[in-house]
Design a protein around this motif. Sequence first.
Motif, PDB file in Angstrom:
ATOM      1  N   PHE A 265     -55.610 -22.917 -31.733  1.00 19.41           N
ATOM      2  CA  PHE A 265     -54.223 -22.455 -30.883  1.00 19.41           C
ATOM      3  C   PHE A 265     -54.452 -21.078 -30.640  1.00 19.41           C
ATOM      4  O   PHE A 265     -54.037 -20.583 -29.564  1.00 19.41           O
ATOM      5  CB  PHE A 265     -53.052 -22.831 -31.412  1.00 19.41           C
ATOM      6  CG  PHE A 265     -51.779 -22.815 -30.825  1.00 19.41           C
ATOM      7  CD1 PHE A 265     -51.713 -23.185 -29.744  1.00 19.41           C
ATOM      8  CD2 PHE A 265     -50.871 -21.705 -31.319  1.00 19.41           C
ATOM      9  CE1 PHE A 265     -50.678 -23.162 -28.732  1.00 19.41           C
ATOM     10  CE2 PHE A 265     -49.912 -21.429 -30.587  1.00 19.41           C
ATOM     11  CZ  PHE A 265     -49.571 -22.128 -29.252  1.00 19.41           C
ATOM     12  N   GLU A 266     -54.758 -20.416 -31.723  1.00 22.96           N
ATOM     13  CA  GLU A 266     -54.798 -18.802 -31.685  1.00 22.96           C
ATOM     14  C   GLU A 266     -55.865 -18.559 -30.366  1.00 22.96           C
ATOM     15  O   GLU A 266     -55.544 -17.537 -29.589  1.00 22.96           O
ATOM     16  CB  GLU A 266     -55.416 -18.170 -32.819  1.00 22.96           C
ATOM     17  CG  GLU A 266     -54.411 -18.190 -34.127  1.00 22.96           C
ATOM     18  CD  GLU A 266     -54.967 -17.883 -35.387  1.00 22.96           C
ATOM     19  OE1 GLU A 266     -55.972 -17.106 -35.297  1.00 22.96           O
ATOM     20  OE2 GLU A 266     -54.222 -18.031 -36.742  1.00 22.96           O
ATOM     21  N   GLY A 267     -57.083 -19.267 -30.370  1.00 27.59           N
ATOM     22  CA  GLY A 267     -58.036 -19.173 -29.289  1.00 27.59           C
ATOM     23  C   GLY A 267     -57.527 -19.130 -28.088  1.00 27.59           C
ATOM     24  O   GLY A 267     -57.576 -18.427 -27.069  1.00 27.59           O
ATOM     25  N   VAL A 268     -56.704 -20.372 -27.847  1.00 26.23           N
ATOM     26  CA  VAL A 268     -56.186 -20.767 -26.602  1.00 26.23           C
ATOM     27  C   VAL A 268     -55.070 -19.768 -26.134  1.00 26.23           C
ATOM     28  O   VAL A 268     -54.937 -19.483 -24.940  1.00 26.23           O
ATOM     29  CB  VAL A 268     -55.422 -22.212 -26.809  1.00 26.23           C
ATOM     30  CG1 VAL A 268     -54.570 -22.536 -25.712  1.00 26.23           C
ATOM     31  CG2 VAL A 268     -56.603 -23.308 -27.053  1.00 26.23           C
ATOM     32  N   VAL A 269     -54.334 -19.441 -27.183  1.00 27.80           N
ATOM     33  CA  VAL A 269     -53.345 -18.320 -26.660  1.00 27.80           C
ATOM     34  C   VAL A 269     -53.928 -16.992 -26.200  1.00 27.80           C
ATOM     35  O   VAL A 269     -53.279 -16.451 -25.350  1.00 27.80           O
ATOM     36  CB  VAL A 269     -52.165 -18.261 -27.997  1.00 27.80           C
ATOM     37  CG1 VAL A 269     -51.443 -16.823 -27.756  1.00 27.80           C
ATOM     38  CG2 VAL A 269     -51.582 -19.447 -28.214  1.00 27.80           C
ATOM     39  N   SER A 270     -54.930 -16.831 -26.644  1.00 22.53           N
ATOM     40  CA  SER A 270     -55.544 -15.496 -26.691  1.00 22.53           C
ATOM     41  C   SER A 270     -56.061 -15.365 -25.167  1.00 22.53           C
ATOM     42  O   SER A 270     -56.058 -14.379 -24.297  1.00 22.53           O
ATOM     43  CB  SER A 270     -56.816 -15.062 -27.271  1.00 22.53           C
ATOM     44  OG  SER A 270     -58.078 -15.948 -27.045  1.00 22.53           O
TER      45      SER A 270
END
Length: 350
Positions: A265-270
Amino acid sequence: MGTAGKPKITIHDIARISGASASTVSAALSENWRKRRIGEATAAKIRKIAAENGYTPNLQARGLRSARSGLIGLILPFHDNRFFSSLSQAFEAEARQRGWCPVIASTLRDPAEEVRIVETLISYAVDYLFIAGATNPDALGELCRAAKLSHLYVDLPGKDAPSVVSNNYHGARTLTERILAGMPRDMDCARSRPYFIGGLPTDYASAQRMRAFGETLEAAGIPFEECQIIPSGYSPGGASREIAILCERLGGLPAGLFVNSIRPFEGVVSHLLNLPPESFADSVIGCYDYDPFASFLQFPVHMMRQNSNELIASAFKLVDAGTQDSILIQVEPELIPPRTTYGEPFSELG
């Protein structure tokens, strides 16, 4: 191995070289091979390999120890993850209530590091070991059995001892249903289908969530194809690249997006943070994990909070009861609506 500049050889390495099991190697190096009915030639071969590779049979197989150390161990993949840090906090609290001194180490999802850490904890004669999120629980269980170390599994199940895990299937089904309920029905064909991103199908928890995602779509009469699941692993970087590719291919965000866990999710948000606000108007996003800071994002996120405190409490109940059987206990997760924060049990500390 065993020389300066090289990693210290482990019992698992000797097992691989000799073709024997880790428990056989442990017995051969601890003078216990006759009781195990291990052949003298096999024991001699194992000892020869150990000597040639610089293995020091120090404290590894303290399985026959009689005194309690007062230490209880927990290994987990990462510390910088709200789910695992919550597990760690709950573990410390429960351990201290019982008079244990908790020892916690992260493995970075490295199978070799998992083995090294478990061997080290065994060498310190921990009284009990909690194994959370292990990549190879079978190998770790074999080491624990060889050392007669009581252990159990949290988050991902093992075969040889009790396991306490989230009800991943039911939680993923609930999250998928919520995503479907909010999806628009009049989008163009390319973006109208929901997608799942993150995790690996070879891992128990991810496999359960992927299966629930597909079966929930089919139960709702929505066409499902395997290409709607993108197993990008657990790194933020991998998820960021995959969501960028998906958005480019579809011409925007899909109508529904299920993110497997907080690190993807951190990667998606970035990637999503670079998009204009109108990009989210026709998309519903859910994550199978929880972080309160998600409530401040420019787009709403449905989050499935795993009950880390109940997972650990249930595990310690098994420890208190002396349960050794390989039973599986599932703890229900909780759906957290967008723009909502959850009050953690330790929120008043710090």
